[in-house]
Design a protein around this motif. Structure first.
Motif, PDB file in Angstrom:
ATOM      1  N   ALA A 154       5.583  10.765  -5.134  1.00 24.93           N
ATOM      2  CA  ALA A 154       4.885  10.192  -6.018  1.00 24.93           C
ATOM      3  C   ALA A 154       3.860   9.177  -5.648  1.00 24.93           C
ATOM      4  O   ALA A 154       2.817   8.819  -6.369  1.00 24.93           O
ATOM      5  N   SER A 155       4.175   8.187  -4.638  1.00 34.23           N
ATOM      6  CA  SER A 155       3.289   7.174  -4.089  1.00 34.23           C
ATOM      7  C   SER A 155       2.132   7.863  -3.454  1.00 34.23           C
ATOM      8  O   SER A 155       1.083   7.441  -3.833  1.00 34.23           O
ATOM      9  N   ILE A 156       2.116   9.020  -2.768  1.00 38.68           N
ATOM     10  CA  ILE A 156       1.001   9.579  -2.449  1.00 38.68           C
ATOM     11  C   ILE A 156       0.016   9.922  -3.462  1.00 38.68           C
ATOM     12  O   ILE A 156      -1.183  10.043  -3.446  1.00 38.68           O
ATOM     13  N   ARG A 157       0.734  10.572  -4.397  1.00 37.29           N
ATOM     14  CA  ARG A 157      -0.012  10.992  -5.664  1.00 37.29           C
ATOM     15  C   ARG A 157      -0.711   9.878  -6.133  1.00 37.29           C
ATOM     16  O   ARG A 157      -1.850  10.048  -6.691  1.00 37.29           O
ATOM     17  N   VAL A 158      -0.130   8.746  -6.359  1.00 35.70           N
ATOM     18  CA  VAL A 158      -0.918   7.342  -6.723  1.00 35.70           C
ATOM     19  C   VAL A 158      -2.278   7.119  -6.258  1.00 35.70           C
ATOM     20  O   VAL A 158      -3.158   7.133  -6.738  1.00 35.70           O
ATOM     21  N   MET A 159      -2.127   7.290  -4.685  1.00 35.96           N
ATOM     22  CA  MET A 159      -3.264   6.963  -3.776  1.00 35.96           C
ATOM     23  C   MET A 159      -4.466   8.016  -4.357  1.00 35.96           C
ATOM     24  O   MET A 159      -5.229   7.631  -4.325  1.00 35.96           O
ATOM     25  N   GLU A 160      -3.782   9.264  -4.168  1.00 35.22           N
ATOM     26  CA  GLU A 160      -5.086  10.273  -4.605  1.00 35.22           C
ATOM     27  C   GLU A 160      -5.631  10.212  -6.136  1.00 35.22           C
ATOM     28  O   GLU A 160      -6.776  10.168  -6.159  1.00 35.22           O
ATOM     29  N   LYS A 161      -4.742   9.709  -6.926  1.00 33.45           N
ATOM     30  CA  LYS A 161      -5.274   9.506  -8.337  1.00 33.45           C
ATOM     31  C   LYS A 161      -6.060   8.353  -8.611  1.00 33.45           C
ATOM     32  O   LYS A 161      -7.131   8.657  -9.584  1.00 33.45           O
ATOM     33  N   ILE A 162      -6.058   7.608  -7.740  1.00 33.06           N
ATOM     34  CA  ILE A 162      -7.015   6.200  -7.935  1.00 33.06           C
ATOM     35  C   ILE A 162      -8.169   6.402  -6.921  1.00 33.06           C
ATOM     36  O   ILE A 162      -8.838   5.539  -6.808  1.00 33.06           O
ATOM     37  N   GLY A 163      -8.226   7.646  -6.197  1.00 34.86           N
ATOM     38  CA  GLY A 163      -9.539   8.008  -5.536  1.00 34.86           C
ATOM     39  C   GLY A 163      -9.432   7.710  -3.984  1.00 34.86           C
ATOM     40  O   GLY A 163     -10.185   7.669  -3.365  1.00 34.86           O
ATOM     41  N   MET A 164      -8.201   7.501  -3.510  1.00 34.18           N
ATOM     42  CA  MET A 164      -8.169   6.893  -2.071  1.00 34.18           C
ATOM     43  C   MET A 164      -8.093   8.461  -1.182  1.00 34.18           C
ATOM     44  O   MET A 164      -7.834   9.259  -1.779  1.00 34.18           O
ATOM     45  N   THR A 165      -8.457   8.459  -0.127  1.00 36.02           N
ATOM     46  CA  THR A 165      -8.384   9.456   0.674  1.00 36.02           C
ATOM     47  C   THR A 165      -7.339   9.471   1.765  1.00 36.02           C
ATOM     48  O   THR A 165      -7.459   8.235   2.475  1.00 36.02           O
ATOM     49  N   ILE A 166      -6.496  10.370   1.917  1.00 38.12           N
ATOM     50  CA  ILE A 166      -5.711  10.456   2.929  1.00 38.12           C
ATOM     51  C   ILE A 166      -6.392  10.477   4.204  1.00 38.12           C
ATOM     52  O   ILE A 166      -7.062  11.421   4.725  1.00 38.12           O
ATOM     53  N   GLU A 167      -6.152   9.531   5.160  1.00 33.05           N
ATOM     54  CA  GLU A 167      -6.836   9.399   6.422  1.00 33.05           C
ATOM     55  C   GLU A 167      -5.863   9.793   7.591  1.00 33.05           C
ATOM     56  O   GLU A 167      -6.514  10.112   8.317  1.00 33.05           O
ATOM     57  N   GLY A 168      -4.916   9.703   7.226  1.00 30.23           N
ATOM     58  CA  GLY A 168      -3.891   9.787   8.387  1.00 30.23           C
ATOM     59  C   GLY A 168      -2.598  10.324   8.035  1.00 30.23           C
ATOM     60  O   GLY A 168      -1.918   9.890   7.252  1.00 30.23           O
ATOM     61  N   ARG A 169      -1.912  11.205   8.996  1.00 31.73           N
ATOM     62  CA  ARG A 169      -0.178  11.140   8.876  1.00 31.73           C
ATOM     63  C   ARG A 169       0.237  10.979  10.320  1.00 31.73           C
ATOM     64  O   ARG A 169       0.028  11.648  11.276  1.00 31.73           O
ATOM     65  N   GLY A 170       1.037  10.061  10.519  1.00 26.68           N
ATOM     66  CA  GLY A 170       1.441   9.571  11.633  1.00 26.68           C
ATOM     67  C   GLY A 170       2.855  10.575  11.992  1.00 26.68           C
ATOM     68  O   GLY A 170       3.679  10.738  11.098  1.00 26.68           O
ATOM     69  N   ARG A 171       2.744  11.037  13.297  1.00 27.50           N
ATOM     70  CA  ARG A 171       4.235  12.059  13.341  1.00 27.50           C
ATOM     71  C   ARG A 171       5.284  11.026  13.723  1.00 27.50           C
ATOM     72  O   ARG A 171       5.389  10.449  14.792  1.00 27.50           O
ATOM     73  N   ARG A 172       6.151  11.251  12.997  1.00 29.81           N
ATOM     74  CA  ARG A 172       7.383  10.398  13.074  1.00 29.81           C
ATOM     75  C   ARG A 172       7.191   9.086  13.852  1.00 29.81           C
ATOM     76  O   ARG A 172       7.780   8.575  14.633  1.00 29.81           O
ATOM     77  N   ASP A 173       6.290   8.289  12.907  1.00 32.44           N
ATOM     78  CA  ASP A 173       6.004   7.046  13.387  1.00 32.44           C
ATOM     79  C   ASP A 173       6.581   5.827  12.507  1.00 32.44           C
ATOM     80  O   ASP A 173       6.111   4.663  12.902  1.00 32.44           O
ATOM     81  N   CYS A 174       7.520   6.196  11.568  1.00 29.55           N
ATOM     82  CA  CYS A 174       8.092   5.299  10.783  1.00 29.55           C
ATOM     83  C   CYS A 174       9.668   5.451  10.978  1.00 29.55           C
ATOM     84  O   CYS A 174      10.306   6.510  10.765  1.00 29.55           O
ATOM     85  N   LEU A 175      10.529   4.438  10.943  1.00 28.99           N
ATOM     86  CA  LEU A 175      11.715   4.470  11.050  1.00 28.99           C
ATOM     87  C   LEU A 175      12.300   3.867   9.557  1.00 28.99           C
ATOM     88  O   LEU A 175      12.146   3.002   9.156  1.00 28.99           O
ATOM     89  N   VAL A 206       2.129   8.091   5.968  1.00 28.38           N
ATOM     90  CA  VAL A 206       0.845   8.506   5.694  1.00 28.38           C
ATOM     91  C   VAL A 206       0.148   7.353   5.242  1.00 28.38           C
ATOM     92  O   VAL A 206       0.360   6.241   4.704  1.00 28.38           O
ATOM     93  N   THR A 207      -1.261   7.340   5.673  1.00 27.80           N
ATOM     94  CA  THR A 207      -2.215   6.219   5.354  1.00 27.80           C
ATOM     95  C   THR A 207      -3.263   6.782   4.624  1.00 27.80           C
ATOM     96  O   THR A 207      -3.826   7.802   4.682  1.00 27.80           O
ATOM     97  N   ALA A 208      -3.787   5.834   3.639  1.00 27.77           N
ATOM     98  CA  ALA A 208      -5.036   6.366   2.850  1.00 27.77           C
ATOM     99  C   ALA A 208      -5.640   5.066   2.471  1.00 27.77           C
ATOM    100  O   ALA A 208      -5.481   4.057   2.717  1.00 27.77           O
ATOM    101  N   ALA A 209      -7.093   5.395   2.434  1.00 25.56           N
ATOM    102  CA  ALA A 209      -8.068   4.357   2.189  1.00 25.56           C
ATOM    103  C   ALA A 209      -9.135   4.621   1.095  1.00 25.56           C
ATOM    104  O   ALA A 209      -9.477   5.840   1.034  1.00 25.56           O
ATOM    105  N   VAL A 210      -9.681   3.872   0.583  1.00 22.03           N
ATOM    106  CA  VAL A 210     -11.036   4.113  -0.221  1.00 22.03           C
ATOM    107  C   VAL A 210     -11.885   2.689   0.104  1.00 22.03           C
ATOM    108  O   VAL A 210     -11.710   1.588   0.265  1.00 22.03           O
ATOM    109  N   LEU A 211     -13.186   3.212   0.293  1.00 21.96           N
ATOM    110  CA  LEU A 211     -14.360   2.165   0.366  1.00 21.96           C
ATOM    111  C   LEU A 211     -14.973   1.659  -0.845  1.00 21.96           C
ATOM    112  O   LEU A 211     -15.053   2.554  -1.691  1.00 21.96           O
TER     113      LEU A 211
END
Ligand SMILES: CC(C)(COP(=O)(O)OP(=O)(O)OC[C@H]1O[C@@H](n2cnc3c(N)ncnc32)[C@H](O)[C@@H]1OP(=O)(O)O)[C@@H](O)C(=O)NCCC(=O)NCCS
Length: 195
Positions: A145-166, A176-181
């Motif tokens: 749901a949160s990743i969908r919010v990122m996409e809906k507001i125009g952010m680009t998924i920039e990365g997926r860290g492999r098992r980088d979060c505990l 997942v990280t996302a950004a928009v300029l």
């Protein structure tokens, strides 16, 4: 303190958005302590006094906005301005040029587009209001749901860290990280309303 550079409250189609005040803390605690919310958030608050102390400190009051709909507090938003990375000789140009943004909605109000509407407003505050150049967001990869919010507001998924979060229940999981300029956002503001 970036919030002091802006005029409050701001209104979207259905929301009134303004910085967190002391009177908002009980409602924010009630939302953030719900298991369905805490599952994906940084912390799972269980002590109201401790939560109140934390949300009375500048680290929170300078970065937390609340979303109100028809007078009810339906969620909160995060906007933390920071420096970008840059080489030493140009480091002055990196100061306070970007922000991390985030969102959290009362499950009773979920699925009505409030996170997307509030998050879209965060971008307007970042770019039109504060003149920043980049906004980022992060989530557990399973938080669709949160990743969908990122996409809906125009952010680009920039990365997926492999098992980088505990995660407190799931163990090491992907993030997942996302950004928009700013210029991307100016070029085509997406409509945050549901499709
Ligand atoms: C993530 C969250 C903020 C979304 O709030 P919301 O107000 O329901 O979001 P919106 O209504 O704006 O819609 C989000 C989008 O995700 C979709 N979505 C919602 N729940 C979903 C789920 N479980 N799986 C997949 N997609 C989902 C919605 O359908 C919508 O997309 P659409 O318009 O294309 O249909 C809310 O669920 C929440 O607070 N979760 C717990 C805290 C959290 O995860 N915060 C973010 C941490 S990174």
């Amino acid at each position: 303190m970036p919030f002091q550079r802006l005029t409050w409250p701001v209104r979207t189609e259905r929301l009134l958005v303004r910085p967190l005040g002391a009177d908002d803390i009980p409602a924010v605690f009630a939302i953030r302590s719900r298991p369905a919310v805490a599952r994906w958030m940084t912390a799972c608050p269980d002590d109201y006094d401790e939560f109140t102390r934390a949300f009375s400190e500048p680290a929170r009051t300078d970065t937390t906005l609340v979303m109100l709909h028809g007078g009810a507090l339906v969620g909160d938003l995060y906007l933390a301005v920071s420096d970008a990375w840059g080489q030493h000789e140009v480091a002055a140009g990196t100061k306070r040029t970007q922000a991390e943004i985030g969102w959290c909605v009362d499950p009773s109000y979920a699925g009505q587009g409030f996170a997307s509407e509030g998050a879209a407003e965060l971008l307007r505050l970042c770019f039109d209001g504060l003149g920043l150049r980049r906004a980022t967001a992060a989530a557990f990869a399973a938080n669709t749901a949160s990743i969908r919010v990122m996409e809906k507001i125009g952010m680009t998924i920039e990365g997926r860290g492999r098992r980088d979060c505990l995660h407190r229940d799931l163990g090491w999981v992907d993030g997942v990280t996302a950004a928009v300029l700013a210029d991307e956002w100016r070029a085509g503001r997406p409509d945050p309303k549901p499709r």
